[in-house]
Design an enzyme around this catalytic site. Structure first.
Site, PDB file in Angstrom:
ATOM      1  N   GLU A  27       9.286 -33.534 -36.093  1.00  0.00           N
ATOM      2  CA  GLU A  27       9.332 -32.377 -35.184  1.00  0.00           C
ATOM      3  C   GLU A  27       8.050 -31.560 -35.387  1.00  0.00           C
ATOM      4  O   GLU A  27       7.160 -31.941 -36.134  1.00  0.00           O
ATOM      5  CB  GLU A  27      10.577 -31.511 -35.469  1.00  0.00           C
ATOM      6  N   ASP A  76       8.634 -20.876 -37.949  1.00  0.00           N
ATOM      7  CA  ASP A  76       7.973 -21.689 -36.916  1.00  0.00           C
ATOM      8  C   ASP A  76       6.802 -20.947 -36.276  1.00  0.00           C
ATOM      9  O   ASP A  76       6.699 -20.859 -35.032  1.00  0.00           O
ATOM     10  CB  ASP A  76       8.993 -22.065 -35.818  1.00  0.00           C
TER      11      ASP A  76
HETATM   12  O1  FUB Z   1      13.662 -23.208 -36.227  1.00  0.00           O
HETATM   13  C1  FUB Z   1      14.519 -24.248 -35.815  1.00  0.00           C
HETATM   14  C2  FUB Z   1      13.883 -25.567 -36.067  1.00  0.00           C
HETATM   15  O2  FUB Z   1      13.602 -25.700 -37.441  1.00  0.00           O
HETATM   16  C3  FUB Z   1      12.570 -25.800 -35.405  1.00  0.00           C
HETATM   17  O3  FUB Z   1      12.673 -26.040 -34.035  1.00  0.00           O
HETATM   18  C4  FUB Z   1      12.081 -26.928 -36.207  1.00  0.00           C
HETATM   19  O4  FUB Z   1      10.741 -27.230 -36.023  1.00  0.00           O
HETATM   20  C5  FUB Z   1      12.401 -26.456 -37.603  1.00  0.00           C
HETATM   21  O5  FUB Z   1      11.435 -25.616 -38.122  1.00  0.00           O
END
Ligand code: FUB
Length: 350
Positions: free
Chosen positions: A250, A40
């Protein structure tokens, strides 16, 4: 490269097959670091140096069976480099779970900003009730250490905070993630666990939209109630929940180029980083295409940053582990075409 893996996913059902990169041959970009897993990646240039704020992936048992529970991160490790391709410094932990008074687990994707020589780290974590909130921690140096505020940002929820500093100095916090990110549990304006672990399951209805709120002048709270960021198709209609190739999942990010605002995000279970453009940091944004084709690994997450007039995409994949919850940050040059489109990046040489 093994493409099948049984994994605990960030956003989708708790078990799935990790195969989005079928047909790929050679990884196009190398991991920034090889001795720990950083995912991320949110990149910024502070005082002439590139800093990367990411999740620090670890291999530990999950504490419950919520989606994404395999992502158990406990601290943040900042990376930095003086130039793209230069040696990467891995800094000491900038913030630990035990130092966040309100957080119980899962330090997920963070971001950071700078103001008047202070650095602000925004991060999601579950509170004592297992509800994702967004916190802020401050420090005197870009790599930390950071001191967390005693409470999460009032009115915050869900995951994946990303700060955008507009040309007039205003800062906006984008956030949200469906499935494991719990955005679907906030449709009524209050947390409702009965909304389950998926999205609304209404393919013809508008999709759940990411959120944005302008930050207060001290950057420690929302200056307004978060609002939806509307993502539209070419006809001006809201993207629908069943439009899996284009709807928001997301990993929001915003950058500005040639007077246009670009809202970029993960489509989750269809594994792309997509982009949409608009005329305001609040949107609406019209879907334009794909920034990053599927990587190896279920999740995809990114940031886009201008380094001395050239643009770069930071992203992650599972090249080093082939396990969905152990990811490595990478960087690729990103090209804005003359007409404003973004040239799609293929993470593989095929
Ligand atoms: O790293 C945990 C989660 O996985 C993140 O918050 C999302 O965006 C995905 O990458």
């Amino acid at each position: 490269m093994t493409l099948a893996a049984v994994v605990l996913l960030a956003g989708c059902a708790s078990i799935a097959t990790d195969t989005p990169a079928a047909g790929a041959t050679t990884f196009r970009h190398a991991p920034l670091v090889r001795d720990l897993f950083i995912a991320d990646p949110s990149a910024h240039v502070f005082d002439g140096r590139i800093y990367v704020y990411g999740s620090h992936d670890v291999d530990e048992p999950a504490r419950d069976d919520e989606p994404g529970s395999g992502f158990v991160m406990r601290d943040y490790r900042v990376l930095s480099m003086d130039r793209i391709g230069g040696p990467v410094t891995v800094h000491a932990p900038g913030l630990r779970l035990e130092d966040v008074p309100w957080a119980s687990m899962q330090l997920w994707a963070p971001d950071a900003t700078e103001h008047d020589g202070r650095y602000y780290l925004y991060f999601p974590a579950k509170d004592a009730e297992g509800i994702f909130r967004i916190g802020v921690a401050t420090g005197d140096r870009p790599e930390g250490p950071f001191t967390a505020q005693p409470e999460p940002i009032a009115g915050s929820y869900s995951i994946d905070p990303a700060v955008f500093a507009d040309a007039d100095g205003a800062r906006y916090l984008y956030f949200g993630g469906i499935h494991g990110g719990q955005l679907q549990r906030w449709v009524s304006g209050r947390y409702d666990a009965s909304m389950g672990i998926t999205d609304l399951q209404q393919p013809e209805a508008p999709a759940l939209m990411p959120r944005v709120a302008r930050l207060s002048d001290d950057l420690l709270s929302f200056a307004e109630t978060p609002r939806e960021v509307m993502l539209l198709d070419d006809d001006g209609a809201l993207l629908r929940g069943g439009d899996l190739d284009r709807r928001f999942f997301e990993a929001a990010w915003v950058h500005r180029h040639d007077g246009r605002y670009y809202f970029t995000y993960s489509t989750g279970d269809t594994h792309t980083i997509a982009y949409a453009t608009g005329d305001s940091p609040y949107g609406p944004f019209t879907y334009r295409g794909v920034v990053l084709a599927p990587v190896q690994g279920w999740t995809t997450h990114h940031s886009i940053v201008d380094v001395d007039g050239r643009w770069y995409l930071f992203y992650h994949d599972t090249e080093l582990s082939d396990r969905t919850h152990l990811r490595s940050a990478k960087v690729a040059e990103l090209v804005h075409e003359a007409d404003g489109r973004i040239r799609t990046i293929d993470p593989f040489v095929r």
